[in-house]
Design an enzyme around this catalytic site. Structure first.
Site, PDB file in Angstrom:
ATOM      1  N   HIS A  19      24.210 -64.989 -60.863  1.00  0.00           N
ATOM      2  CA  HIS A  19      23.505 -63.918 -61.555  1.00  0.00           C
ATOM      3  C   HIS A  19      24.458 -63.169 -62.495  1.00  0.00           C
ATOM      4  CE1 HIS A  19      25.354 -61.137 -58.746  1.00  0.00           C
ATOM      5  NE2 HIS A  19      24.767 -61.712 -57.706  1.00  0.00           N
ATOM      6  N   HIS A  22      28.068 -62.265 -61.413  1.00  0.00           N
ATOM      7  CA  HIS A  22      29.083 -63.321 -61.498  1.00  0.00           C
ATOM      8  C   HIS A  22      29.517 -63.515 -62.950  1.00  0.00           C
ATOM      9  CE1 HIS A  22      26.514 -64.539 -57.952  1.00  0.00           C
ATOM     10  NE2 HIS A  22      27.703 -64.373 -57.385  1.00  0.00           N
ATOM     11  N   CYS A 127      30.570 -63.501 -38.654  1.00  0.00           N
ATOM     12  CA  CYS A 127      29.447 -63.488 -39.606  1.00  0.00           C
ATOM     13  C   CYS A 127      29.586 -64.720 -40.494  1.00  0.00           C
ATOM     14  CB  CYS A 127      29.443 -62.232 -40.478  1.00  0.00           C
ATOM     15  SG  CYS A 127      28.261 -62.384 -41.853  1.00  0.00           S
ATOM     16  N   CYS A 130      29.978 -63.912 -44.276  1.00  0.00           N
ATOM     17  CA  CYS A 130      31.326 -63.471 -44.681  1.00  0.00           C
ATOM     18  C   CYS A 130      32.331 -64.586 -44.416  1.00  0.00           C
ATOM     19  CB  CYS A 130      31.825 -62.285 -43.865  1.00  0.00           C
ATOM     20  SG  CYS A 130      30.871 -60.805 -43.973  1.00  0.00           S
ATOM     21  N   CYS A 146      26.211 -57.354 -39.488  1.00  0.00           N
ATOM     22  CA  CYS A 146      27.059 -57.339 -40.687  1.00  0.00           C
ATOM     23  C   CYS A 146      26.384 -56.502 -41.784  1.00  0.00           C
ATOM     24  CB  CYS A 146      27.298 -58.760 -41.179  1.00  0.00           C
ATOM     25  SG  CYS A 146      28.108 -58.749 -42.784  1.00  0.00           S
ATOM     26  N   HIS A 149      25.505 -58.383 -45.107  1.00  0.00           N
ATOM     27  CA  HIS A 149      24.528 -59.480 -45.124  1.00  0.00           C
ATOM     28  C   HIS A 149      23.327 -59.267 -44.205  1.00  0.00           C
ATOM     29  CE1 HIS A 149      28.401 -61.309 -46.433  1.00  0.00           C
ATOM     30  NE2 HIS A 149      27.597 -61.718 -47.389  1.00  0.00           N
ATOM     31  N   LYS A 301      22.826 -52.992 -54.637  1.00  0.00           N
ATOM     32  CA  LYS A 301      23.621 -54.132 -55.085  1.00  0.00           C
ATOM     33  C   LYS A 301      22.716 -55.339 -55.305  1.00  0.00           C
ATOM     34  CE  LYS A 301      27.656 -56.877 -54.479  1.00  0.00           C
ATOM     35  NZ  LYS A 301      28.043 -58.039 -53.713  1.00  0.00           N
ATOM     36  N   LYS A 304      20.394 -61.978 -53.800  1.00  0.00           N
ATOM     37  CA  LYS A 304      19.269 -62.902 -53.743  1.00  0.00           C
ATOM     38  C   LYS A 304      18.311 -62.453 -52.631  1.00  0.00           C
ATOM     39  CE  LYS A 304      17.752 -66.757 -55.556  1.00  0.00           C
ATOM     40  NZ  LYS A 304      17.656 -67.104 -56.955  1.00  0.00           N
TER      41      LYS A 304
HETATM   42  N1  MSP Z   1      34.006 -67.693 -52.948  1.00  0.00           N
HETATM   43  C1  MSP Z   1      34.439 -66.334 -52.889  1.00  0.00           C
HETATM   44  C2  MSP Z   1      35.674 -66.120 -53.743  1.00  0.00           C
HETATM   45  C3  MSP Z   1      36.855 -66.983 -53.431  1.00  0.00           C
HETATM   46  S1  MSP Z   1      38.161 -66.711 -54.516  1.00  0.00           S
HETATM   47  C4  MSP Z   1      39.434 -67.569 -53.889  1.00  0.00           C
HETATM   48  C5  MSP Z   1      33.313 -65.406 -53.351  1.00  0.00           C
HETATM   49  N2  MSP Z   1      32.344 -65.949 -54.107  1.00  0.00           N
HETATM   50  S2  MSP Z   1      31.049 -65.194 -54.635  1.00  0.00           S
HETATM   51  O1  MSP Z   1      30.325 -66.180 -55.380  1.00  0.00           O
HETATM   52  O2  MSP Z   1      30.370 -64.576 -53.556  1.00  0.00           O
HETATM   53  O3  MSP Z   1      31.466 -64.017 -55.555  1.00  0.00           O
HETATM   54  C6  MSP Z   1      32.474 -64.140 -56.495  1.00  0.00           C
HETATM   55  C7  MSP Z   1      32.624 -62.951 -57.368  1.00  0.00           C
HETATM   56  O4  MSP Z   1      31.445 -62.661 -58.099  1.00  0.00           O
HETATM   57  C8  MSP Z   1      32.917 -61.597 -56.735  1.00  0.00           C
HETATM   58  O5  MSP Z   1      34.195 -61.390 -56.315  1.00  0.00           O
HETATM   59  C9  MSP Z   1      32.702 -60.725 -57.925  1.00  0.00           C
HETATM   60  O6  MSP Z   1      33.820 -60.853 -58.762  1.00  0.00           O
HETATM   61  C10 MSP Z   1      31.503 -61.363 -58.582  1.00  0.00           C
HETATM   62  N3  MSP Z   1      30.297 -60.635 -58.277  1.00  0.00           N
HETATM   63  C11 MSP Z   1      29.263 -60.993 -57.460  1.00  0.00           C
HETATM   64  N4  MSP Z   1      28.307 -60.038 -57.511  1.00  0.00           N
HETATM   65  C12 MSP Z   1      28.671 -59.051 -58.345  1.00  0.00           C
HETATM   66  C13 MSP Z   1      28.086 -57.878 -58.863  1.00  0.00           C
HETATM   67  N5  MSP Z   1      26.882 -57.461 -58.503  1.00  0.00           N
HETATM   68  N6  MSP Z   1      28.797 -57.168 -59.772  1.00  0.00           N
HETATM   69  C14 MSP Z   1      30.031 -57.573 -60.216  1.00  0.00           C
HETATM   70  N7  MSP Z   1      30.599 -58.654 -59.741  1.00  0.00           N
HETATM   71  C15 MSP Z   1      29.971 -59.395 -58.792  1.00  0.00           C
HETATM   72  O7  MSP Z   1      33.376 -64.239 -53.053  1.00  0.00           O
END
Ligand code: MSP
Length: 520
Positions: A19, A22, A127, A130, A146, A149, A301, A304
């Site tokens: 989304h 990311h 969890c 996590c 958790c 989640h 926040k 999904k």
């Molecule tokens: N797989 C782990 C990271 C491992 S790094 C060695 C992970 N993945 S994730 O897909 O859940 O999220 C990755 C990143 O997406 C978060 O750290 C963050 O940078 C970004 N974000 C996810 N949701 C977000 C928002 N709502 N706002 C800003 N960034 C967000 O964690």
């Protein structure tokens, strides 16, 4: 002087479509990579996907697919999203690739052989989302559920391998103290120092409750804890322990990372587990882990599960990729949380891109066509814009180097607004009516065109296509691919005599509420 620059994003879980949150991290990393390439730095930009773990295994099962099939599909979607958003990564690492798994196994074996990893028993609250264990106290404090989640903790007991995290506590604290730039912004550093001071415990780094992971090479009933697997991507992708001389060279060239860009929720993994692991491997630590904030919606926040995710593909279709990139970088002070809403996006679009930037490019070129036959006149002796440009450049550079991306963009926009004001004050349309003011008219328009060239150059890491288009309209398109920071940002490089040519407006104004107009 140019150097090298290695920037990374977190590797994303391919458990769902990504989304806008990311996209936020990835666009920010892309902006940094593009800025450093403009500076002539030998730049390497890594992103990728974190594909192992129980959660992915479960999701695949639910979807009636094998885990590999399941992730392959999602990863294909992620790659096309990055293509759409113009993400200029140099490598995309998937933790299911052989090149990565081999390295994780070598790392694990080495840590075991040197006594940094040992076998023992583990019992705790787990969890699966996590992928982390919680102690009795932590589980109690969270009411057995958790909070991230909404999932009840599961009691798990297993034989496992442990990493001697506690051993590195003092060295880590000393490192953080001696390297204030290691954890940024400073508020996150204080948080981490407090956390580490409470005492680090050895960390369980293997699992036997599922098998979708990298097998422990000498005990294949265990898979490597997903965070050890995931964090290693930053070095496996470069070629660490690859045995391939060319790749090992790449590792030597780029390691340590200059910036690991991560969301604030995973700063802890990157500033506790990761540096301790690197110390155990005798490798230098990254120069900086930057924890940025979250994009939050009125409804909380984005997730999904809550059903409130914003899809970057749809947004780009409505507003254009460049406007989305601009909005993400400009709207939120980099490091803090920020509210996302389509109203805010629309306001930025109309105010900054349509009224300020787009308008400056449009009117300065139109007037040059109308009053000077489209030919850039004599350079300006007028100091007003030259000084504004000088200030904007200095502020931009300082902000970029300090990772204040929003401020860097703000500096470019300040120059845009100053120039629009200058045009209003100088009223070239009035000068054009007076044949005696021809020189002055040429000077005034030269200033506006040159400021547009500079501002678009400063915005190039954020809106690369728009910048190229502006330079083309200014008649210096062929200079764009070779443009370098800061040389090409010097005042007065637009050559007199060159012919400008206006195209359609860059950012046509939109109606004031989302959904009111479908766009061009
Ligand atoms: N797989 C782990 C990271 C491992 S790094 C060695 C992970 N993945 S994730 O897909 O859940 O999220 C990755 C990143 O997406 C978060 O750290 C963050 O940078 C970004 N974000 C996810 N949701 C977000 C928002 N709502 N706002 C800003 N960034 C967000 O964690």
């Amino acid at each position: 002087m140019s150097g090298k620059f290695y920037v990374t994003t977190p590797i994303y879980y391919p458990s769902d479509r990504l989304h806008i949150g990311h996209a936020y991290t990835t666009v920010a990393a892309d902006v940094l990579a593009r800025y450093h390439r403009l500076k002539g730095d030998d730049t390497f930009f890594l992103t990728g996907t974190d594909e192992h773990g129980q959660k992915i295994q479960r999701k695949a099962l639910q979807a009636g697919k094998s885990p590999q099939e399941f992730v392959d599909e999602i990863v294909a979607g992620i790659k096309s999203l990055w293509e759409l958003l113009d993400i200029s990564y140099d490598d995309f690492i998937r933790t299911t690739e052989e090149r990565h798994k081999r390295v994780v196994q070598k790392i694990f074996r080495r840590l075991f052989e040197q006594g940094d990893v040992y076998k023992s028993q583990y019992e705790g609250w787990y969890c699966a989302d996590c992928e982390a264990f919680y102690t009795d106290t932590q589980a109690r404090e969270r009411g057995g559920v958790c909070p991230d989640h909404d999932r009840p903790f599961e009691r798990l007991r297993e034989e496992g391998y442990f990493f001697r995290l506690a051993r590195y506590q003092e060295r880590l604290l000393r490192y953080i103290e001696e390297h204030p730039e290691f954890i940024q912004p400073p508020s996150r550093r204080n948080e981490m120092v407090n956390f580490i001071r409470q005492g680090l415990e050895d960390l369980c780094v293997s699992r036997t409750t599922f098998d979708w992971g990298v097998k422990v090479p000498f005990d294949p009933a265990h898979v490597v804890y997903v965070w050890i697997d995931a964090l290693s991507n930053y070095i496996s992708a470069l070629g660490y322990l690859s045995g391939d001389p060319e790749l090992e060279e790449r590792f030597k060239r780029y390691w340590p990372a200059d910036v690991h860009l991560v969301g604030k929720e995973i700063v802890r993994f990157h500033t506790v587990i990761w540096p301790c692991l690197l110390m155990a491997l005798d490798l230098p630590l990254p120069r900086c882990v930057f924890g940025h904030g979250w994009l939050v919606l009125e409804s909380g926040k984005m997730s999904k599960a809550r059903g409130n995710v914003v899809d970057p593909v749809e947004l780009s279709r409505t507003y254009g990729v460049e406007a989305i990139r601009y909005f993400l970088v400009r709207e939120i002070p980099f490091g803090a949380d920020g509210f996302y809403s389509e109203e805010a996006l629309l306001t930025r679009y109309n105010a900054d891109l349509a009224n300020d930037f787009g308008n400056l490019v449009w009117r300065s070129i139109s007037m040059t066509e109308q009053f000077l036959g489209g030919v850039v006149g004599m350079t300006s002796r007028d100091g007003v814009l030259r000084e504004a440009a000088f200030r904007a450049r200095a502020a931009y550079e300082e902000a970029m180097e300090g990772l204040r991306l929003d401020e860097a963009v703000g500096a470019a926009m300040e120059l845009v607004r100053r120039t629009n004001k200058y045009l209003d004050e100088m009223a070239p349309w009035a000068l054009a009516r007076d044949p005696g003011s021809r020189e002055r008219l040429e000077e005034v328009l030269y200033g506006a065109l040159e400021a547009a060239r500079l501002a678009s150059f400063m915005l190039a890491p954020v809106m690369p296509r728009t910048a190229a288009l502006v330079w083309e309209q200014l008649g210096v398109g062929e200079m764009f691919p070779r443009a370098r920071w800061p040389e090409s940002a010097a005042w007065g490089l637009l050559p007199p005599g060159v012919r400008v040519r206006k195209k359609e407006p860059l950012f046509p104004r939109r109606k004031n509420s989302p959904g009111e107009d479908p766009g061009p």
